[in-house]
Design an enzyme around this catalytic site. Structure first.
Site, mmCIF file in Angstrom:
data_model
loop_
_atom_site.group_PDB
_atom_site.id
_atom_site.type_symbol
_atom_site.label_atom_id
_atom_site.label_comp_id
_atom_site.label_asym_id
_atom_site.label_seq_id
_atom_site.Cartn_x
_atom_site.Cartn_y
_atom_site.Cartn_z
ATOM 1 N NE ARG A 73 -6.244 13.936 -0.034
ATOM 2 C CZ ARG A 73 -6.416 12.731 -0.532
ATOM 3 N NH1 ARG A 73 -7.127 11.841 0.120
ATOM 4 N NH2 ARG A 73 -5.897 12.404 -1.696
ATOM 5 C CE LYS A 122 -0.183 -6.242 -12.634
ATOM 6 N NZ LYS A 122 -1.576 -6.699 -12.470
ATOM 7 N N GLY A 174 0.266 7.894 -5.617
ATOM 8 C CA GLY A 174 0.276 7.459 -4.221
ATOM 9 C C GLY A 174 1.622 6.918 -3.773
HETATM 10 P P1 ADP Z 1 2.037 5.176 -8.069
HETATM 11 O O1 ADP Z 1 1.133 4.764 -6.927
HETATM 12 O O2 ADP Z 1 3.006 6.237 -7.652
HETATM 13 O O3 ADP Z 1 1.281 5.521 -9.317
HETATM 14 P P2 ADP Z 1 2.445 2.428 -8.843
HETATM 15 O O4 ADP Z 1 1.324 2.017 -7.958
HETATM 16 O O5 ADP Z 1 2.263 2.349 -10.301
HETATM 17 O O6 ADP Z 1 2.952 3.899 -8.432
HETATM 18 O O7 ADP Z 1 3.733 1.539 -8.543
HETATM 19 C C1 ADP Z 1 4.263 1.322 -7.263
HETATM 20 C C2 ADP Z 1 4.553 -0.132 -7.012
HETATM 21 O O8 ADP Z 1 5.385 -0.703 -7.997
HETATM 22 C C3 ADP Z 1 5.258 -0.330 -5.699
HETATM 23 O O9 ADP Z 1 4.433 -1.078 -4.838
HETATM 24 C C4 ADP Z 1 6.536 -1.075 -6.067
HETATM 25 O O10 ADP Z 1 6.885 -2.072 -5.141
HETATM 26 C C5 ADP Z 1 6.165 -1.709 -7.380
HETATM 27 N N1 ADP Z 1 7.354 -2.051 -8.160
HETATM 28 C C6 ADP Z 1 8.299 -1.224 -8.639
HETATM 29 N N2 ADP Z 1 9.271 -1.884 -9.265
HETATM 30 C C7 ADP Z 1 8.961 -3.202 -9.193
HETATM 31 C C8 ADP Z 1 9.586 -4.399 -9.663
HETATM 32 N N3 ADP Z 1 10.718 -4.367 -10.339
HETATM 33 N N4 ADP Z 1 8.961 -5.570 -9.406
HETATM 34 C C9 ADP Z 1 7.802 -5.588 -8.714
HETATM 35 N N5 ADP Z 1 7.161 -4.506 -8.260
HETATM 36 C C10 ADP Z 1 7.734 -3.320 -8.481
#
Ligand code: ADP
Ligand code: MG
Length: 387
Positions: A37, A189, A346
């Site tokens: 950053r 989610k 993130g």
């Molecule tokens: P970002 O931070 O890039 O927006 P998210 O926070 O929405 O992404 O999602 C990341 C999380 O989703 C990770 O911690 C990953 O472990 C979890 N994840 C992905 N696929 C699954 C799954 N099939 N079951 C449980 N958790 C999952």
């Protein structure tokens, strides 16, 4: 969205630019542990200096909620910033006489209750620090705060170099993209990304749904997902998104084969099976190889990619396989000049770094919330105020 850049400003000799930057750096025991950053601040400070001007930096650190919290002072960032900028950097609080340095870091904007309330009186005090306003904090642009929004109405305002580059890259990806456009939306989610899905089905040619979100879509289609992470109450919402996509001519891709395990941990015993064959005690933790091959085919036929959210539980080997394979394919196509690739979020940034493709992607946004709101198609107050 039209706004001015530093290049549009005249000579700045004897002038001070009030620059909103992102100095919310990771710090351990008062030492900055990652310079990313800070490096992003350099192009703007250099551009202002090249025109003869000085920079007074406004930024927040942590969440002091309108109170002075000494542990959240920006003062410890000064030496690290001076090193990255290769310039003398001073420090001041509102009301102090500014030190006579090229660059001055002002104390945490969130020590004032007016900051998060977008208070005009506080914005006036910030504006009084200089002659022009430069916003270089895209990551804070989704918040209307005194230092990101109100201040822009009080003085001539332009976008900084880093923010300008970010907005340009994002505009190319979803504003006026070269088609076909593919969006990958994954992660944990559906509920956190509903607005993203609604916006994207109207804009992209292919929507790839992965991660825990895909389980909710499989469930909505009547498939038993066993012990998988799944938001059953969002069944109708998922079906509606599929309907919207059909009506808009957007093809939705949901995994046809999956990797399942009985435990949510690294190297758990696992099995590849059709998405329709998941047992009651099994969890879907990644997309299977057949799905990945199909998705790589989709990327190969595409010109633009927007990606947020991993395809599986990428923090746990081997459930990172689908995310890594798709990331590598996207990186390679980008290197070959066949694909424009933009990603953010993130965990997504961490996953792409893990796959070793961070330098291959056209643009990776480190702005979490602002990137998601941009994907949702929302106007970002900090950007709108520059127009
Ligand atoms: P970002 O931070 O890039 O927006 P998210 O926070 O929405 O992404 O999602 C990341 C999380 O989703 C990770 O911690 C990953 O472990 C979890 N994840 C992905 N696929 C699954 C799954 N099939 N079951 C449980 N958790 C999952
Ligand atoms: Mg996350």
């Amino acid at each position: 969205m039209a706004f001015k850049h530093i290049a549009d400003l005249g000579d700045l000799t004897g002038k001070i630019a009030v620059v909103r930057v992102d100095l919310n750096v990771p710090m351990v025991d008062g030492v900055v542990t990652d310079d990313t950053r800070l490096e992003a601040v350099k192009p703007t400070v250099d551009a202002i200096a090249a025109k003869g001007g000085r920079s007074v930096l406004l930024a927040h650190f942590g969440r002091p909620k309108g109170q002075v919290v000494p542990e959240m002072s920006l003062k410890p960032v000064v030496p690290a910033l001076a090193k990255v900028l290769g310039r003398e950097v001073g420090f001041a609080e509102l009301g102090d006489t500014l030190p006579d340095t090229d660059v001055v870091v002002m104390e945490n904007t969130r020590f004032f209750p007016g900051e998060e309330k977008n208070d005009v009186e506080l914005a006036k005090r910030f504006a009084a620090l200089g002659d022009i306003y430069v916003n270089d904090a895209f990551s804070c642009a989704h918040r209307a705060h005194a230092s990101t929004e109100a201040i822009a109405h009080l003085m001539p305002s332009v976008a900084g170099e880093t923010m300008g580059a970010e907005l340009e890259a994002l505009e190319k990806a979803l504003g006026a993209p070269v088609r076909p456009v593919v969006a990958v939306v994954g992660g944990a989610k559906v509920s956190t990304k509903l607005d993203v899905l609604h916006n994207l089905v109207a804009k992209v040619d292919h929507l790839i749904i992965g991660g825990g979100m895909a389980n909710t879509f499989l469930y909505a289609e009547g498939i038993d997902v066993g012990a998988s992470l799944c938001e059953k109450d969002l069944k109708d919402t998922a079906l509606k998104i599929i309907e919207e996509a059909k009506a808009a001519g957007c093809k939705v891709h949901i995994p046809s084969d999956v990797v399942v395990a009985k435990e949510f941990k690294a190297n758990a015993a696992h099995e590849v099976k059709p998405a329709t064959a998941v047992a009651a005690d099994e969890m879907i933790l990644d997309a299977g190889p057949k799905s990945v091959a199909e998705l790589i085919g989709v990327l190969e036929g595409a010109k633009t990619l927007v990606w947020n959210g991993p395809l599986g539980a990428f923090e746990l080997t081997p459930f990172d396989a689908a995310t890594v394979a798709l990331a590598k394919a996207a990186g390679k196509l980008t290197d070959e000049g066949k694909l424009l690739s933009v990603a953010g979020g993130g965990d997504t940034v961490a996953a792409l770094a893990h796959a070793g493709v961070k330098d291959s992607f056209t643009h990776i946004s480190t702005a979490g919330g602002a990137f998601l709101e941009w994907m949702e198609g929302k106007a970002l107050p900090g950007v709108v105020a520059l127009g």
